[in-house]
Write a protein that holds these residues in place. Structure first.
Motif, mmCIF file in Angstrom:
data_model
loop_
_atom_site.group_PDB
_atom_site.id
_atom_site.type_symbol
_atom_site.label_atom_id
_atom_site.label_comp_id
_atom_site.label_asym_id
_atom_site.label_seq_id
_atom_site.Cartn_x
_atom_site.Cartn_y
_atom_site.Cartn_z
ATOM 1 N N SER A 10 0.824 -1.196 0.000
ATOM 2 C CA SER A 10 0.000 0.000 0.000
ATOM 3 C C SER A 10 0.864 1.254 0.000
ATOM 4 C CB SER A 10 -0.905 0.008 1.241
ATOM 5 O OG SER A 10 -0.112 0.072 2.415
ATOM 6 N N PRO A 52 5.650 3.934 -0.807
ATOM 7 C CA PRO A 52 5.404 2.617 -0.206
ATOM 8 C C PRO A 52 5.581 2.670 1.304
ATOM 9 C CG PRO A 52 6.810 2.457 -2.147
ATOM 10 C CD PRO A 52 6.691 3.904 -1.831
ATOM 11 N N ASN A 99 13.872 -5.036 -9.458
ATOM 12 C CA ASN A 99 12.695 -5.901 -9.483
ATOM 13 C C ASN A 99 12.576 -6.772 -8.248
ATOM 14 O OD1 ASN A 99 10.934 -5.552 -11.758
ATOM 15 N ND2 ASN A 99 12.657 -6.108 -13.073
ATOM 16 N N GLY A 129 10.123 -5.509 -5.888
ATOM 17 C CA GLY A 129 8.729 -5.544 -6.301
ATOM 18 C C GLY A 129 8.177 -4.168 -6.611
ATOM 19 N N LYS A 130 6.939 -3.916 -6.169
ATOM 20 C CA LYS A 130 6.265 -2.652 -6.457
ATOM 21 C C LYS A 130 7.027 -1.463 -5.884
ATOM 22 C CE LYS A 130 1.567 -4.530 -6.716
ATOM 23 N NZ LYS A 130 0.206 -4.486 -6.122
ATOM 24 N N ALA A 131 7.650 -1.651 -4.732
ATOM 25 C CA ALA A 131 8.384 -0.550 -4.104
ATOM 26 C C ALA A 131 9.544 -0.101 -4.980
ATOM 27 C CB ALA A 131 8.903 -0.982 -2.731
ATOM 28 N N ARG A 165 9.914 -0.549 -8.274
ATOM 29 C CA ARG A 165 9.420 0.048 -9.516
ATOM 30 C C ARG A 165 8.814 1.425 -9.266
ATOM 31 N NH1 ARG A 165 8.208 -5.453 -10.140
ATOM 32 N NH2 ARG A 165 6.087 -5.217 -9.355
ATOM 33 N N ALA A 166 8.165 1.605 -8.106
ATOM 34 C CA ALA A 166 7.561 2.900 -7.779
ATOM 35 C C ALA A 166 8.605 4.003 -7.704
ATOM 36 C CB ALA A 166 6.812 2.805 -6.446
ATOM 37 N N GLN A 175 9.233 5.157 -11.216
ATOM 38 C CA GLN A 175 8.008 5.736 -11.744
ATOM 39 C C GLN A 175 7.742 7.118 -11.164
ATOM 40 O OE1 GLN A 175 5.038 2.764 -10.861
ATOM 41 N NE2 GLN A 175 6.074 1.206 -12.090
ATOM 42 N N GLY A 210 7.931 -0.290 -15.619
ATOM 43 C CA GLY A 210 6.653 0.410 -15.609
ATOM 44 C C GLY A 210 6.762 1.915 -15.772
#
Length: 451
Positions: A2, A13, A182, A185-187, A189-190, A193, A213
Motif C-alpha cells: 500500500s 510505499p 525488481n 517488487g512494487k516498491a 518500480r515505484a 516511476q 513500468g
C-alpha cells in the motif's frame, strides 16, 4: 504494497519506506565513522559535515536554481556540457555531490563560476526525511536533474509530492541493476516511476526502464560524447607521445583500474617485457580509479620489481621516463593527457566483474581501447566502439595467476602499429558520430517542463 497519502511525507510505499528510514538512522553513525576512517588519507572528508545532514550552508539562498546532482567524478564530468549550456542561458546552478572526489572535480571544472556565485556547490544530504526536507526548503530549486543512475528514495518521492520536477538524465540501467530493482517488487518500480521523466542513453537502457513500468522515457544519447577534452592537457600528452616516439617507444595506459586488476596487469606486463618482443620496451602508465588506492598500488608495483615513478613526483618532462617500466598516474583530472600520450588504452573495470569504465574520453583523444569481457555498465557504447573498430576485446580466457591472454593481446596490438593507427582514426570517428545529447536533453526538458 500500500501507499500512504496522509503523512507529512506523502505518497510512497508505506512499510518499505518506514523500514528504509529506520535503517538509515541505524547506519548513520557508521556513515560518519566511515568518513573519519577515510580522513586518515584526506582530511577533507571531514569538511562540510553539516551539509550531509541538510544544514550548515554558508550563504543564504536568494534564487531558485537548476539543481544538478552528480554523485562522483564520472557523473560530474558528464554533466559539464549540460551545466555550461544552462549557464549560457543565464541560469544559476545548484551542483550537488555525494563523494569528495566528485566535489573536487566540480570545483576544478567550474572554479570561476563557483567563485562568482553562478554555481553553488554542496553535498546532497543523506537520504533521511528530515535532512532532505531541510535541504529542499532551503534551496527551493525549480528543476532537478539527477545524473545517470542516482535514485535516492526519500529525495525522489519527496520531489514528486511537492511538485518539483525531477528527471533522471543521461540515464543508464544495466541488466544486473534492473534485476535488483525488481527484487523490491512494487516498491522498487515505484521509485523510478516517481521521476518526472527519464532521459536514457540507449535503447537498451530505455527498454529496462520501461520494463519497470516507467511511462515517460526518451532516448537522447550519451552526454559524455559532448564533454570537451582539456586542450592544454591534450597538448601536453601529444608532446609526451612525440618524445616517446622519437626513441621508438610505445605507451599503454591502464586506465581507471580497480582493486584486483592491477595484479593481473602487472603480471601480464612483466611477461610482455620478458618476451623481448620489442627492441625498445613499451611504457605502462597505470592509473587507479580511486585516489585512496594510489599508495597501495605503488607498493604492488614496487614488490613486482618494476622501475617506476609517481606522476606526483614527476616534473612532466617526458625524457624523465627513460629507463622506467611504469608511470603511476597518481593525479586527478589528467586523463586527457594520459590518453593523448598513449598508443593504446587498457580499460579498467572490465578485467574483473566491475562493469567496465567509460571508454568515450579515450576515443575522443584518438586512442584505441582494449577491453576485458565485463562491460555491462557501458553496453551500447562498447558495442558501438567494437563495431566501428575503435576497440577490441582481449582474446582468450583472462586468468588471475597466468594472464597469458592479456599479454598476448597487448603484444599483438603493439606489434602492429598500422592496425593501431586504423583504430585511432576509428576512435575519432566514433567520438564525433555520437555527439549531440546536450541539445536533445535541453529540448526534451524544455518540452516537458513547459506543458
Amino acid at each position: 504494497m500500500s501507499l500512504t497519502t496522509n503523512s507529512e511525507y506523502g505518497a510512497r510505499p508505506r512499510i518499505w519506506f518506514a523500514a528504509y528510514q529506520l535503517l538509515w538512522h541505524l547506519l548513520l553513525p557508521l556513515a560518519f565513522i566511515r568518513l573519519a576512517w577515510r580522513a586518515r588519507h584526506a582530511f577533507s572528508y571531514l569538511h562540510h559535515i553539516p551539509e550531509r545532514l541538510g544544514f550548515g550552508y554558508s550563504k543564504p539562498v536568494t534564487q531558485q536554481d537548476i539543481w544538478i546532482h552528480a554523485v562522483s567524478v564520472g557523473e560530474t564530468r558528464a554533466a559539464q556540457p549540460l551545466i555550461e549550456a544552462y549557464l549560457a542561458k543565464g541560469e544559476a546552478i545548484l551542483l550537488t555531490h555525494m563523494t569528495l572526489n566528485g566535489r573536487r572535480t566540480g570545483k576544478q571544472l567550474f572554479a570561476k563560476e563557483i567563485a562568482s556565485g553562478k554555481i553553488r556547490q554542496v553535498y546532497l544530504p543523506y537520504d533521511i526525511c528530515w535532512a532532505v526536507e531541510h535541504f529542499l526548503k532551503t534551496f527551493k530549486p525549480k528543476l532537478g536533474l539527477f545524473m545517470e543512475t542516482e535514485a535516492w528514495p526519500t529525495v525522489v518521492f519527496r520531489c514528486k509530492e511537492i511538485g518539483l520536477p525531477l528527471f533522471l538524465v543521461n540515464a543508464r540501467l544495466s541488466e544486473r541493476s534492473a534485476r535488483r530493482v525488481n527484487r523490491f517488487g512494487k516498491a522498487g518500480r515505484a521509485l523510478f516511476q516517481a521521476f518526472a521523466g527519464i532521459l536514457a542513453q540507449t535503447e537498451f537502457d530505455a527498454g529496462r526502464y520501461r520494463s519497470l513500468g516507467v511511462q515517460n522515457v526518451q532516448i537522447v544519447g550519451n552526454l559524455k560524447f559532448d564533454v570537451p577534452l582539456d586542450a592544454v592537457l591534450v597538448e601536453q600528452g601529444k608532446a609526451w607521445q612525440q618524445d616517446l616516439h622519437a626513441s621508438n617507444r610505445l605507451m599503454v595506459c591502464a586506465a581507471s583500474t580497480r582493486d584486483g586488476e592491477e595484479v593481473i596487469i602487472l603480471k601480464a606486463w612483466k611477461d610482455l617485457l620478458l618476451s623481448n618482443a620489442f627492441s625498445t620496451p613499451p611504457l605502462l602508465c597505470l592509473v587507479p580509479r580511486h585516489p585512496e588506492r594510489f599508495a597501495e598500488v605503488a607498493d604492488q608495483i614496487s614488490v613486482a620489481g618494476f622501475s617506476f615513478r609517481r606522476r606526483s613526483e614527476w616534473s612532466g618532462v617526458p625524457s624523465e621516463c627513460a629507463g622506467l617500466d611504469i608511470i603511476l598516474g597518481d593525479s586527478m583530472g589528467e586523463m586527457p593527457m594520459y590518453y593523448s600520450a598513449s598508443n593504446l588504452v587498457l580499460m579498467g573495470g572490465s578485467l574483473l566483474p566491475f562493469g567496465g569504465q567509460n571508454l568515450i574520453e579515450a576515443c575522443a583523444a584518438g586512442c584505441p581501447v582494449l577491453l576485458g569481457e565485463h562491460t555491462y555498465n557501458f553496453q551500447q557504447a562498447t558495442l558501438d566502439a567494437l563495431d566501428i573498430g575503435a576497440a577490441k576485446r582481449i582474446q582468450g580466457e583472462l586468468l588471475l595467476t597466468e594472464p597469458i591472454a592479456l599479454m598476448e593481446s597487448l603484444k599483438e596490438l603493439l606489434s602492429h602499429t598500422g592496425e593501431l593507427r586504423k583504430m585511432s582514426e576509428a576512435a575519432k570517428t566514433y567520438s564525433v558520430k555520437h555527439q549531440g545529447a546536450t541539445k536533445r536533453i535541453l529540448a526534451a526538458l524544455d518540452q516537458q517542463t513547459t506543458r
